[in-house]
Structures are given as C-alpha cells and as structure tokens.
Motif scaffolding. Structure first.
Motif, PDB file in Angstrom:
ATOM      1  N   ALA A  89       0.835  -1.208   0.000  1.00 35.50           N
ATOM      2  CA  ALA A  89       0.000   0.000   0.000  1.00 35.50           C
ATOM      3  C   ALA A  89       0.868   1.256   0.000  1.00 35.50           C
ATOM      4  CB  ALA A  89      -0.927  -0.009   1.217  1.00 35.50           C
ATOM      5  N   MET A 122     -11.594  -3.387   2.356  1.00 30.78           N
ATOM      6  CA  MET A 122     -11.967  -2.700   1.110  1.00 30.78           C
ATOM      7  C   MET A 122     -13.185  -3.333   0.415  1.00 30.78           C
ATOM      8  SD  MET A 122      -9.803  -0.385   1.372  1.00 30.78           S
ATOM      9  CE  MET A 122      -8.269  -0.096   2.265  1.00 30.78           C
ATOM     10  N   ARG A 164      -9.715   3.608  -5.408  1.00 31.94           N
ATOM     11  CA  ARG A 164     -10.784   2.800  -4.806  1.00 31.94           C
ATOM     12  C   ARG A 164     -10.547   2.585  -3.317  1.00 31.94           C
ATOM     13  NH1 ARG A 164     -12.756  -2.010  -3.278  1.00 31.94           N
ATOM     14  NH2 ARG A 164     -14.967  -2.316  -3.791  1.00 31.94           N
ATOM     15  N   ASP A 165      -9.319   2.313  -2.930  1.00 32.79           N
ATOM     16  CA  ASP A 165      -9.017   2.124  -1.511  1.00 32.79           C
ATOM     17  C   ASP A 165      -9.358   3.370  -0.704  1.00 32.79           C
ATOM     18  OD1 ASP A 165      -8.176  -0.430  -2.018  1.00 32.79           O
ATOM     19  OD2 ASP A 165      -6.043  -0.057  -1.626  1.00 32.79           O
ATOM     20  N   ARG A 166      -9.079   4.529  -1.259  1.00 29.69           N
ATOM     21  CA  ARG A 166      -9.413   5.777  -0.557  1.00 29.69           C
ATOM     22  C   ARG A 166     -10.933   5.935  -0.435  1.00 29.69           C
ATOM     23  NH1 ARG A 166      -5.229  10.143  -3.379  1.00 29.69           N
ATOM     24  NH2 ARG A 166      -3.287   9.266  -2.525  1.00 29.69           N
ATOM     25  N   LYS A 209      -6.497   1.323  -8.135  1.00 31.01           N
ATOM     26  CA  LYS A 209      -6.464   0.688  -6.817  1.00 31.01           C
ATOM     27  C   LYS A 209      -6.386   1.711  -5.699  1.00 31.01           C
ATOM     28  CE  LYS A 209      -5.737  -2.500  -3.622  1.00 31.01           C
ATOM     29  NZ  LYS A 209      -6.909  -3.147  -2.973  1.00 31.01           N
ATOM     30  N   GLU A 239     -12.342  -0.019   5.862  1.00 31.29           N
ATOM     31  CA  GLU A 239     -10.969   0.485   5.747  1.00 31.29           C
ATOM     32  C   GLU A 239      -9.940  -0.646   5.808  1.00 31.29           C
ATOM     33  OE1 GLU A 239     -11.586  -0.089  10.061  1.00 31.29           O
ATOM     34  OE2 GLU A 239     -12.821   0.633   8.402  1.00 31.29           O
TER      35      GLU A 239
END
Length: 220
Positions: free
Chosen positions: A73, A186, A166-168, A163, A183
């Motif tokens: 990450a 995901m 989307r993670d945010r 990625k 969080e």
C-alpha cells in the motif's frame, strides 16, 4: 477449427516487471499517444468498481511501476503521486454498487474503463486494456492484453491509480458504516466482512446485492 492464439505469453516469458515495449511499438506505427486502462474492484461484495486511464510521458516514466497487487500500500501511494505528477494525462471513473447490480460486473468494469478514457484531457490514438475484453465505445483502436498490468507500464500505472483511488473511497465509506470495517478489507469477502454483514446487515448503496451471499438474503 483452430484455436485462437492467446495474447498472453507463457508464464516464464513474462517480464520481471512491466516495460514500455508495447507502447514503443505502437508509437513507431504512428499510434501516439497510447493510453493504458485497468480497473480495481471486480471481486468485492461492496463498493464501486473503479477504472483508470493513463497516458505516460515516454521520457518521464516513474521507476518501479508494477501490477498494483504486487505492491505494498505504501509503494502504491508513492507511485500514485509520481504518476499524477509526470503523466501526460490521468483519468478515473467509477460505477456504483447499484449500477453493478443493475447490469453485471463485467459490463460495469468495461463501462468504467470507457468513461475513464473519455475523461482524458488528451485523446489517445490507441488504448491497451488489461484483461481479455476491449471496452465498447472507445474513441480509438484498442488491444486487450492478458496480464497487462504485468507487461505494460501504462496498464500498470492505470492499475495503481485505480487501486489507490478505490481504496481511498472505501476508507471514506468506513465513516458511513464503521461496524463493517471497510478500511481494512476494502469490501472484499473476508471473514470479518462476512461476519459484519451477518451482524449488522448490508449497507444500502454500498453492498452489491446481486453478489452471493448477499442475493440469498433478499426476500422472495
């Protein structure tokens, strides 16, 4: 009937890291600029599918580009910033869980890619799309590249942008539904996530009700 030749090379022929070989070949043929396309979020039970389109500057390709799944990450965040700072153009598009339920995940993923290309400030002359399918409705010729995020630096850059974005988004969703732990997982079907769904139920407009096991919970 002869079987169609796959675009995917044998596993042992894959480069250790993606390179700029395909893009350079297309540019020599007059297809410039070239955009890489990829998506994130086909498999989760919750959240949007996010696609990115990236046109790299051939003279400023960030070091370390790779399939986003093969990066930490922290490395993705560093490369995300480098891509945004150096690329000719970057565009992101997403389709919500409700849109996925109203269609299917493949169509939603391809539509997100199409929208990402449409959002580029520089129109590409060619697109390289990760996977086996070419998004319909693109403004330029395109090629589907199996394992493209491990072969093309442009696709790898798109995979990282999709990625990280989307993670945010899923981290923000955790503020709306703190009991579901978005969080951490995901939206993927981890044990923690499945337990949270069992205890707290699905979240309206965040969970994909057409996906198993969520669709089994719908009333007849």
């Amino acid at each position: 009937m002869a079987r169609a030749r796959s675009d995917s090379p044998p596993l042992f022929d894959l480069p250790v890291r993606p390179d700029f070989h395909m893009e350079a070949g297309l540019m020599r043929e007059g297809h410039m600029p070239v955009a890489g396309l990829d998506e994130a979020g086909r498999g989760p039970l919750a959240g949007p599918v996010v696609a990115a389109a990236v046109i790299l500057d051939k003279d400023r390709v960030p070091e370390g580009l790779d399939d986003s799944k093969r990066l930490t990450a922290e490395a993705r965040e560093v490369l995300f910033r480098a891509i945004v700072e150096t690329a000719v153009s970057v565009s992101v598009a997403s389709l919500s869980a409700s849109s996925i339920d109203g269609s299917d995940i493949l169509r939603a993923s391809l539509e997100a890619m199409r929208r990402a290309v449409a959002g580029l400030c520089t129109e590409p002359r060619f697109a390289l799309a990760d996977g086996r399918d070419i998004p319909p409705g693109l403004p330029c010729p395109a090629r589907a590249v199996v394992k493209g995020d491990q072969r093309s630096q442009s696709i790898a850059a798109a995979s990282i942008v999709a990625k990280v974005t989307r993670d945010r988004m899923m981290a923000r969703a955790a503020f709306v539904a703190p009991h579901h732990g978005f969080e951490a997982h995901m939206g993927y079907a981890t044990k923690r996530h499945r337990l949270a769904i069992s205890e707290h139920g699905p979240v309206l407009r965040l969970h994909r009700m057409s996906f198993a096991p969520l669709r089994e919970s719908l009333p007849d």
